[in-house]
Design an enzyme around this catalytic site. Structure first.
Site, PDB file in Angstrom:
ATOM      1  N   ARG A 241      13.776  13.600  -4.922  1.00 45.58           N
ATOM      2  CA  ARG A 241      12.720  12.587  -4.905  1.00 45.58           C
ATOM      3  C   ARG A 241      12.228  12.411  -3.471  1.00 45.58           C
ATOM      4  NH1 ARG A 241      12.032  13.420  -9.373  1.00 45.58           N
ATOM      5  NH2 ARG A 241      11.970  12.003 -11.182  1.00 45.58           N
ATOM      6  N   GLU A 270       3.310  11.461  -3.346  1.00 45.68           N
ATOM      7  CA  GLU A 270       2.717  12.636  -4.004  1.00 45.68           C
ATOM      8  C   GLU A 270       1.829  12.196  -5.175  1.00 45.68           C
ATOM      9  OE1 GLU A 270       5.808  14.438  -7.110  1.00 45.68           O
ATOM     10  OE2 GLU A 270       6.711  14.338  -5.102  1.00 45.68           O
ATOM     11  N   HIS A 289       5.944  19.809  -6.519  1.00 45.75           N
ATOM     12  CA  HIS A 289       6.865  19.274  -7.531  1.00 45.75           C
ATOM     13  C   HIS A 289       6.955  20.215  -8.737  1.00 45.75           C
ATOM     14  CE1 HIS A 289       8.757  15.230  -8.878  1.00 45.75           C
ATOM     15  NE2 HIS A 289       9.403  16.244  -9.414  1.00 45.75           N
TER      16      HIS A 289
END
Length: 341
Positions: A241, A270, A289
């Site tokens: 994370r 993000e 991601h």
């Protein structure tokens, strides 16, 4: 008829259309794009009438959302983490929260973390850029490091972290140390890791990989004080994370040369734009991601979400996937038969 909203996760159904079809036999399924900043009552109004929500990493489902969205029975996170769902509020309002079991993403995320590490250590993207720019003759400027013989520190030795430990210890013959207060020395040893305290990991690691869940306690786990304790030239990789790292502290560490390179699959705030300050550093690699974005992992995620929803529709508790088990005893909006377990 039940209604399912697949929010900010359009890959769902593309990888596993048969799984999507199984859902459509019992429910109306809609793909929705929602502004990542939307929350509370406006988000509840946007998702009004939906009984099941398959949720991506955004937006945030807070207490006000559960107060105003009276139809939702279950929120299924399309991933392992569920930090964008107020689980306490969900439980109070009788909403089941599920997530994908860690083993479904284990190999995919672990392999990407290793890939990011190798990319930074051997300057792969930087070197490829030289070739595209016609700078083959400047290859002598590209000097990386070996992984073998290095000390690799892993923060979080769960499903993914333990797999990363296996790869580095057995595949690269690196010394692997790990910090995880919830894992025994015996469990760590099976993965090829030696448990140490956090300070020892920071001071001794040539490479640090983050594989911890995001909690209130470890927000900005890596900040200026932690970076100061690290070896000069340390490589940092984060595939967990983004909020585990203080971005400003990371930038400062790169500017001073304390940090030798960074590989990120996640980042604070993000998605980021092309003008993000971290992108000015040639020794920083950032991917959008994609840790779980393999055919195998995505299918496993799709199946997990669909199974949880189908079980609740049948009145069965989704024990394998549920995050807030206490909601089953407290009482859920869904009609669940506990005796089915």
């Amino acid at each position: 008829m039940y209604k399912v909203a697949i929010v900010n996760s359009r890959s769902y159904g593309v990888v596993a259309p048969d799984v999507l079809e199984n859902l459509r036999r019992v429910a109306q399924v809609d793909f929705l794009d929602v502004d990542k900043t939307l929350r509370g009552k406006p988000l509840a109004e946007k998702l009004s009438g939906y009984h099941f929500i398959i949720a991506s990493v955004t937006p945030f489902y807070d207490r006000e959302f559960f107060e105003h969205q009276k139809d939702v029975l279950l929120i299924a996170r399309h991933g392992i983490g569920y930090d964008n769902v107020d689980v306490t509020a969900a439980t109070e309002y009788g909403v089941i929260v599920t997530r994908v079991p860690g083993y479904k993403e284990r190999d995919a995320v672990a392999e990407l973390a290793v890939a990011l590490c190798l990319n930074v250590a051997r300057k792969v993207c930087l070197s490829a850029g030289y070739v595209r720019e016609g700078k083959w003759s400047e290859r002598g400027k590209i000097v990386g490091i070996n992984i073998k013989g290095k000390t690799v520190g892993i923060v979080g030795l769960g499903n993914i972290g333990s797999r990363v430990a296996e790869i580095f210890s057995r595949g690269f013959e690196a010394r692997v140390i790990a910090y995880d207060p919830y894992v025994s020395k015996e469990q760590a040893f099976k993965s090829g890791a030696e448990l140490v305290d956090f300070d020892t990991l920071l001071k001794n690691s040539d490479i640090i990989l983050l594989h911890a869940a995001l909690t209130r306690e470890n927000y900005h786990l890596i900040g200026e004080k932690e970076i100061e304790k690290m070896k000069k030239g340390v490589i940092i990789v984060n595939a967990a994370r983004g909020e585990l790292i203080d971005t400003n502290a990371l930038i400062k560490g790169l500017e001073t040369g304390k940090i030798g390179g960074v590989g990120l699959d996640v980042i604070e705030g993000e998605p980021i734009g092309a003008d993000h300050p971290l992108l000015k550093f040639p020794n920083v690699i950032i991917t959008p991601h994609i840790g779980a974005n393999t055919l195998e992992a995505l299918r496993g995620m799709d199946e997990s979400n669909a199974n949880a929803i189908l079980q609740v529709i049948r009145g069965e508790p989704p024990f394998e996937y549920i995050v807030n088990k206490e909601v089953l005893e407290k009482g859920t909006r869904a009609k669940i038969k506990l005796s089915s377990h």
